[in-house]
Design an enzyme around this catalytic site. Structure first.
Site, short mmCIF file in Angstrom:
data_model
loop_
_atom_site.label_atom_id
_atom_site.label_comp_id
_atom_site.label_asym_id
_atom_site.label_seq_id
_atom_site.Cartn_x
_atom_site.Cartn_y
_atom_site.Cartn_z
N SER A 195 16.36 -1.57 -70.41
CA SER A 195 16.68 -2.14 -69.10
C SER A 195 15.85 -1.60 -67.94
O SER A 195 16.34 -1.55 -66.80
CB SER A 195 18.18 -1.97 -68.80
OG SER A 195 18.94 -2.71 -69.71
N LYS A 216 9.23 -9.34 -77.39
CA LYS A 216 10.22 -9.79 -78.39
C LYS A 216 9.85 -11.19 -78.90
O LYS A 216 8.67 -11.49 -79.01
CB LYS A 216 11.63 -9.75 -77.81
CG LYS A 216 11.93 -8.43 -77.12
CD LYS A 216 13.37 -8.31 -76.72
CE LYS A 216 13.56 -7.08 -75.86
NZ LYS A 216 14.80 -6.41 -76.09
N GLU A 261 16.71 -3.47 -82.45
CA GLU A 261 17.05 -4.84 -82.88
C GLU A 261 16.75 -5.02 -84.36
O GLU A 261 17.39 -5.82 -85.04
CB GLU A 261 16.29 -5.86 -82.01
CG GLU A 261 16.93 -5.99 -80.63
CD GLU A 261 15.99 -6.42 -79.52
OE1 GLU A 261 14.86 -6.85 -79.81
OE2 GLU A 261 16.40 -6.31 -78.35
N GLY A 284 18.63 -4.36 -72.92
CA GLY A 284 19.04 -5.70 -72.48
C GLY A 284 20.39 -5.76 -71.78
O GLY A 284 20.91 -6.85 -71.55
N ASN A 310 7.22 -5.23 -74.31
CA ASN A 310 7.72 -5.80 -75.57
C ASN A 310 8.23 -7.21 -75.28
O ASN A 310 9.30 -7.38 -74.70
CB ASN A 310 8.85 -4.91 -76.11
CG ASN A 310 9.49 -5.49 -77.36
OD1 ASN A 310 8.96 -6.44 -77.95
ND2 ASN A 310 10.62 -4.95 -77.77
N GLU A 331 15.10 4.90 -76.88
CA GLU A 331 15.75 3.68 -76.41
C GLU A 331 17.21 3.66 -76.88
O GLU A 331 17.49 3.24 -78.01
CB GLU A 331 15.05 2.45 -77.01
CG GLU A 331 13.61 2.29 -76.62
CD GLU A 331 13.18 0.82 -76.65
OE1 GLU A 331 12.65 0.37 -75.65
OE2 GLU A 331 13.42 0.13 -77.65
N HIS A 383 12.55 -0.36 -83.96
CA HIS A 383 13.26 -0.92 -82.80
C HIS A 383 14.73 -1.17 -83.16
O HIS A 383 15.03 -1.60 -84.28
CB HIS A 383 12.60 -2.21 -82.33
CG HIS A 383 13.06 -2.64 -80.98
ND1 HIS A 383 14.26 -3.28 -80.78
CD2 HIS A 383 12.51 -2.48 -79.74
CE1 HIS A 383 14.41 -3.50 -79.48
NE2 HIS A 383 13.37 -3.03 -78.84
C1 PEP Z 1 13.08 -3.25 -75.65
O1 PEP Z 1 13.28 -4.30 -76.23
O2 PEP Z 1 12.40 -2.37 -76.19
C2 PEP Z 1 13.67 -3.08 -74.33
C3 PEP Z 1 13.59 -1.91 -73.76
O3 PEP Z 1 14.27 -4.17 -73.77
P1 PEP Z 1 14.87 -4.32 -72.28
O4 PEP Z 1 13.87 -3.70 -71.34
O5 PEP Z 1 15.01 -5.78 -72.08
O6 PEP Z 1 16.16 -3.58 -72.27
#
Ligand code: PEP
Length: 245
Positions: free
Chosen positions: A206, A13, A100, A173, A11, A167, A98
């Protein structure tokens, strides 16, 4: 060591421009010699879906989008793009729900409508669910996941095109991943919620080339949704390799 078919979904982003696509060369090279049972999918910003699809044409790596408008037909929605348009430029998958986007106000109902519209357009769904830190502390994780699944997938009978990505909000993040025992519990809870035909379940939050050694041991996981670390081809490849070591 696993011999399972695993998903590795990048991803990106809101990162990347045309020059960034050069970073794919290493991953393309790797994918050509990679004998591990794996599916690699890149979800770049909408501006890169077409050029990325062209670049990946002769490879097994697929492309996905990160969100879409709820309507599957054209309309007066300035600044928006629908699932049909994303399919048209090369997307085969789409991330929906997601955290976000949930944080920006996307409701379970809206996510459900987007999922339905994207399925109609022929996209496969990467459906994200997860609890906030407050919900976790209040021991509401299962309740939240259950609610997100019930509402997000309401009235969707055929779930064969849906992949679930667990998630936790607090893990995205932050560099923090769940304790293995908690992750096993959540993954099993999600799996059981679907009865006899559970979808593929990914973990996201992460994931990096260090903690993958721990995460790969969670047997119920069918792959990873990777944000930050997926922008570095070396780290992305390392994660894939280490998953099978
Ligand atoms: C994500 O945005 O789906 C994600 C898992 O981000 P990160 O790996 O940076 O935590």
């Amino acid at each position: 060591m696993t011999n399972k078919y695993m998903y590795f979904i990048a991803n990106w982003k809101m990162f990347g421009d045309l020059r960034t696509l050069n970073s794919l060369d290493k991953v393309i090279k790797f994918s050509k010699i990679n004998k591990r049972k794996s599916k690699l999918i890149y979800c770049p910003p909408n501006t890169l879906i077409r050029p990325m699809s062209k670049r990946l044409q002769k490879t097994k790596i697929e492309v996905g989008a990160q969100n879409c408008h709820v309507s599957d037909s054209y309309g007066a929605f300035t600044g928006s793009v629908n699932s049909k348009m994303l399919k048209n430029v090369g997307a085969k998958y789409i991330i929906l729900g997601h955290s976000e986007n949930r944080q920006e106000g996307e409701s379970d109902k809206l996510i459900n409508l987007k999922i339905r519209s994207a399925i109609k357009s022929g996209l496969k769904i990467i459906f994200c669910i997860g609890e906030t830190l407050k919900e976790k502390r209040n021991k509401r994780t299962n309740q939240v996941l259950s609610n997100q699944i019930n509402k997000g997938l309401k009235s969707i009978r055929n779930k064969s095109d849906i992949i679930v990505a667990y998630e936790p909000f607090w893990s995205i993040g932050t560099g923090i991943i769940p304790k293995s025992k908690d992750l096993i519990k959540s993954v099993n809870f999600i799996k059981n919620k679907f009865g006899s035909k559970p979808p593929k379940i990914l973990y996201g939050g992460s994931v990096n080339n260090q903690n993958i050694s721990q995460l790969k041991n969670i047997s119920g996981i069918d792959g990873f949704l990777i944000g930050g670390a997926s922008q570095d081809p070396k780290k992305f490849i390392d994660i894939i390799k280490k998953t099978y070591n």
